[in-house]
Design a protein around this motif. Structure first.
Motif, PDB file in Angstrom:
ATOM      1  N   LEU B  65      52.700  45.809  76.302  1.00  0.00           N
ATOM      2  CA  LEU B  65      53.564  46.429  77.304  1.00  0.00           C
ATOM      3  C   LEU B  65      53.676  47.889  76.903  1.00  0.00           C
ATOM      4  N   THR B  66      53.715  48.791  77.874  1.00  0.00           N
ATOM      5  CA  THR B  66      53.839  50.201  77.523  1.00  0.00           C
ATOM      6  C   THR B  66      55.207  50.722  77.944  1.00  0.00           C
ATOM      7  N   ASN B  67      55.734  51.636  77.145  1.00  0.00           N
ATOM      8  CA  ASN B  67      57.089  52.141  77.406  1.00  0.00           C
ATOM      9  C   ASN B  67      57.062  53.375  78.308  1.00  0.00           C
ATOM     10  N   THR B  68      58.185  54.058  78.384  1.00  0.00           N
ATOM     11  CA  THR B  68      58.346  55.208  79.282  1.00  0.00           C
ATOM     12  C   THR B  68      57.237  56.234  79.136  1.00  0.00           C
ATOM     13  N   VAL B  69      56.844  56.500  77.899  1.00  0.00           N
ATOM     14  CA  VAL B  69      55.878  57.574  77.701  1.00  0.00           C
ATOM     15  C   VAL B  69      54.450  57.028  77.598  1.00  0.00           C
ATOM     16  N   GLY B  70      54.265  55.742  77.934  1.00  0.00           N
ATOM     17  CA  GLY B  70      52.924  55.178  77.987  1.00  0.00           C
ATOM     18  C   GLY B  70      52.408  54.678  76.654  1.00  0.00           C
ATOM     19  N   LYS B  71      53.282  54.559  75.661  1.00  0.00           N
ATOM     20  CA  LYS B  71      52.847  54.061  74.345  1.00  0.00           C
ATOM     21  C   LYS B  71      52.982  52.537  74.324  1.00  0.00           C
ATOM     22  N   THR B  73      54.077  49.074  73.084  1.00  0.00           N
ATOM     23  CA  THR B  73      55.181  48.685  72.203  1.00  0.00           C
ATOM     24  C   THR B  73      55.166  47.194  71.859  1.00  0.00           C
ATOM     25  N   VAL B  74      55.125  46.331  72.882  1.00  0.00           N
ATOM     26  CA  VAL B  74      55.212  44.893  72.627  1.00  0.00           C
ATOM     27  C   VAL B  74      53.856  44.259  72.894  1.00  0.00           C
ATOM     28  N   ALA B 279      49.241  53.333  87.241  1.00  0.00           N
ATOM     29  CA  ALA B 279      49.205  54.154  86.027  1.00  0.00           C
ATOM     30  C   ALA B 279      49.900  55.491  86.239  1.00  0.00           C
ATOM     31  N   PHE B 280      49.509  56.212  87.266  1.00  0.00           N
ATOM     32  CA  PHE B 280      49.926  57.607  87.349  1.00  0.00           C
ATOM     33  C   PHE B 280      51.134  57.838  88.248  1.00  0.00           C
ATOM     34  N   SER B 282      53.607  54.881  88.772  1.00  0.00           N
ATOM     35  CA  SER B 282      54.641  54.044  88.169  1.00  0.00           C
ATOM     36  C   SER B 282      54.673  54.163  86.655  1.00  0.00           C
ATOM     37  N   GLY B 283      53.654  54.741  86.054  1.00  0.00           N
ATOM     38  CA  GLY B 283      53.627  54.885  84.598  1.00  0.00           C
ATOM     39  C   GLY B 283      53.461  53.569  83.867  1.00  0.00           C
ATOM     40  N   PHE B 285      51.068  51.760  82.314  1.00  0.00           N
ATOM     41  CA  PHE B 285      49.682  51.858  81.854  1.00  0.00           C
ATOM     42  C   PHE B 285      49.118  50.509  81.431  1.00  0.00           C
TER      43      PHE B 285
END
Lengths: 455, 316
Positions: B65-71, B73-74, B279-280, B282-283, B285
């Motif tokens: 799962l990617t967080n707010t900044v697209g990294k 995390t889970v 992706a671009f 809704s963010g 990723f």
């Protein structure tokens, strides 16, 4: 001599070509960088914005006058395309040398910017700076970009949805115009009369398929879309699009679709172009749209333009609508000096004179109370008295949780889902089903977002 | 046959040369390896930076799962894929894409073939038609989209003017889900037609005329000639064009973005456009990455199927 060179190149052509390519590359990259360096002795403040067309010209003028007003900083404006795409550009470039010092990001990205922790809340600079009187700035606009009493960003270009009507056409068919703050049934009355009395030559009304307008309908009826006070009292965990207010709003549209006076122009920029074209051609009586279109609707309009507040459901007191538009944010990946410069520029952009000029040039509302006394606005009102109405609507709204925007991450997707729900209702689908589907998708996405953000 | 003394003299020399050539071995020596790296190096570097690395990264992101900044995390394993393949929304996108891809491929090739067949006849002024039919090759996607947006405009568009004159009901070309799909398909076919037409025209013209002459002598009808001479003879080109059109249709983005933005009610929300939006806009990723991997698998599958099924019918 030349012969020696040729034999050398023939022998070692690969390294030579590689060296030439590298040198050229360095030169190109180097010269591209030059564009962002300031004049000697000034700190460069790179400013990313999404204003195109006349607004960009007005903004460039504002930046220019800021650069001339002092000699410490130089703001360098850079156009970054449309709002929707700029958000990811800003987030993904953070921490690199290409990132901006100050950037413009639109209303629904507020929670995203807050969660990213990539920005310095403006409140920090406001606390240190006694010369800035924040109370001069529109409270409903300020509250949109603040969280728990802390100002995250400063509102910049701000608009509100208003109801536009063709006053000349209404007069021609002897129809009483909608009241200053009309109810749904009042608008329906005008739309139906216009459609009937023009012998179906003029369509009564339209509302663009646009999530923003549906959210504003909720705000104006004092209804939250998400829990925790639309996110202002804590991170939201539940979305409820299927509430009586949304149903009322969609039923109102459906009534008009059924009586034939409503015309559907779809969604997006083309819908806005088409509804404005029809309105200016006298084929459409009423539409609800951003106040930023006022300039386009007055220049070259042979008919008299009428403006009312955003409509509210019958029997419900208008709560006032939230704002749309964008705010200015300070990136925290730049040195203190640069951030201070960014703050100085934001303050400059919000002063009475600049806000007045900004409204006169673009149609975005002047946020500074004192702007109303400025020459630029006086001139505008003398020419177009109806241009006062959006500003009055903005000033009349008292900020509360429901009209201060929805502070939730993933608003872009929410807007998409709201749009899909509206589309299916406009096409005759069940209101309940459309809202249930949208609510389910929104909640699923919110759950994932919250899970991913926790870590 | 008489041979000149000169030619009899040169012949043994040539034989000698071929003998020498056959002796050389094809093993790479150290210098060849050096050259191999020089020649392959740049493309390998570019491919790995712009293709392989992003592909692997996409696969990696799709499992998180990617967080707010697209990294990321889970770690969620295949749950992104599972939730996509069970979501009605995504499946409808998949369905919409299939309808669009097949409609575009079939229509483009059918119309292109008919036009190319007529344009291959040697008639006076045929050059004008050949130029006209292939003209869309020079039209960029944005120009095509704007051009067709004018035609589909509900108030002032060409189509709405025609239906007003003929007293036909107005069609909301870009606001009605079915009509929007048709509108986008028409535009794409129109866009692709120039290229398809040109390639097919070239193929038809390179069919040996002796075949047609023989068929004429036998008294075969033009239709019979087309089906039994032209089609089999140009089948390699048809195969090539069908693969290219199919893949291009899957990748269709610009027209969708400019004309419908995936709407109304997701009726034209194709897989590629969806990836971009997720992706671009809704963010998201992670989800977009999973969608990309699924799309890659689908295109690979179709290309493989085409090779398996269509290739058997191709006469090389």
């Amino acid at each position: 001599m030349i012969k020696n060179w040729i034999t050398f190149i023939k022998k070692h052509w690969f390294p030579v070509v590689a060296a030439v390519v590298i040198v050229l590359g360095v030169v190109v990259v180097g010269s591209a960088r030059n564009a962002t360096t300031a004049k000697a002795g000034r700190t460069p403040i790179v400013f990313w914005h999404e204003m195109g067309g006349p607004a960009e010209q007005a903004l460039d003028k504002m930046v220019d006058s800021f650069n001339k007003s002092q000699d410490k900083y130089e703001v360098i404006p850079q156009y970054e395309g449309v709002y929707d795409e700029a958000v990811q550009k800003i987030i993904q470039s953070h921490g690199t040398s290409a990132s901006p010092a100050v950037f413009q990001s639109f209303d629904i990205s507020t929670a995203q910017m807050m969660h990213s922790k990539y920005t310095t809340p403006v409140q920090k600079f406001m606390n240190e700076d006694k010369s800035f009187d924040a109370s001069k700035i529109s409270p409903v606009a300020r509250s949109f970009y603040s969280n728990k009493g802390q100002q995250l960003a400063l509102p910049f270009n701000t608009s509100q949805p208003v109801l536009y009507y063709n006053a000349t056409l209404l007069k021609k068919y002897k129809i009483t115009p909608p009241s200053k703050s009309p109810s749904y049934s009042d608008v329906t009355r005008v739309a139906e009369q216009l459609y009937k009395r023009s012998h179906h030559q003029v369509k009564g009304m339209t509302i663009e398929i646009y999530g923003w307008l549906m959210e504003e309908a909720l705000a104006n009826a004092h209804t939250s879309l998400i829990n925790h006070g639309d996110g202002h009292a804590g991170n939201p965990t539940k979305i409820n699009l299927k509430n009586p207010t949304t149903v009322k709003f969609l039923k109102w549209i459906r009534t008009n679709i059924k009586s034939g006076d409503f015309v559907n122009y779809g969604s997006g920029a083309s819908a806005e172009t088409n509804e404005i074209a029809a309105f200016l051609a006298g084929k459409l009586g009423i539409f609800v749209q951003s106040s930023a279109y006022i300039g386009q609707l007055t220049t070259g309009n042979k008919d008299k333009l009428g403006i009312s507040y955003f409509p509210h459901p019958d029997g419900v007191k208008a709560n006032g609508v939230g704002i749309g538009g964008a705010a200015l944010w300070i990136s925290n990946d730049k040195p203190k000096k640069v951030q201070k410069g960014a703050y100085e520029f934001m303050k400059f952009a919000l002063n009475a004179k600049n806000q007045a000029n900004w409204q006169a040039a673009t149609g975005y509302l002047a946020l500074n109370k004192d702007s109303q006394k400025q020459a630029a606005l006086k001139k505008l009102y003398a020419k177009q008295p109806e241009a006062r109405v959006p500003g009055e609507q903005l000033a009349s709204a008292k900020p509360n949780d429901t009209n201060s925007g929805i502070l939730m991450e993933g608003m872009q997707l929410t807007r998409e889902l709201e749009q899909t729900a509206m589309e299916s209702v406009y096409e005759g689908g069940s209101i309940n089903k459309a809202l249930t589907t949208a609510s389910q998708s929104m909640n699923a996405s919110l759950k994932t977002t919250n899970r991913a953000d926790k870590k | 046959m008489l041979k000149s003394p000169a030619s009899s003299q040169t012949k043994p020399l040539a034989v000698n040369q071929t003998k020498q050539r056959t002796k050389t071995t094809f093993a790479l020596n150290a210098k060849d390896k050096y050259y191999a790296w020089i020649f392959l190096g740049p493309s390998l570097l570019i491919l790995s930076v712009f293709i392989f690395y992003p592909m692997i990264k996409t696969l990696y992101l799709s499992l998180f799962l990617t967080n707010t900044v697209g990294k990321p995390t889970v770690f969620v394993g295949l749950s992104n894929y599972i939730s996509l393949l069970t979501s009605a929304d995504y499946l409808s996108s998949l369905g919409v894409t299939m309808v669009y891809v097949f409609a575009v491929t079939i229509l483009t090739i059918a119309i292109g073939l008919v036009l190319a067949n007529y344009a291959s006849k040697e008639l006076a002024g045929i050059g004008i038609f050949r130029t006209l039919f292939s003209a869309t090759m020079g039209v960029s996607v944005s120009v095509a989209a704007i051009f067709w947006l004018f035609i589909f405009n509900p108030s002032t568009g060409f189509l709405s003017l025609i239906s007003t004159w003929l007293h036909l009901p107005q069609i909301g070309w870009l606001t009605d889900p079915t009509a929007a799909m048709i509108a986008v398909t028409i535009t794409t076919v129109w866009m692709n037609l120039g290229f398809t037409f040109l390639i097919l025209l070239g193929a038809i013209q390179s069919v040996p005329t002796t075949l047609y002459e023989a068929a004429n002598v036998e008294g075969a009808s033009p239709r019979y000639q087309f089906l039994h001479i032209t089609i089999p003879m140009i089948s390699p080109t048809l195969f090539f064009v069908s693969i290219i059109t199919l893949i291009e249709a899957f990748k269709s983005f610009g027209l969708i973005d400019l004309m419908t933005k995936g709407g109304p009610t997701n009726a034209t929300n194709m897989l590629v456009y969806r990836i971009y939006k997720d992706a671009f806009y809704s963010g998201n990723f992670a989800q977009a990455s999973a969608e990309s991997i699924i799309l890659t698998a689908i295109i690979a599958l179709f290309t493989w199927l085409q090779f398996k099924i269509l290739e058997k019918r191709v006469n090389y």
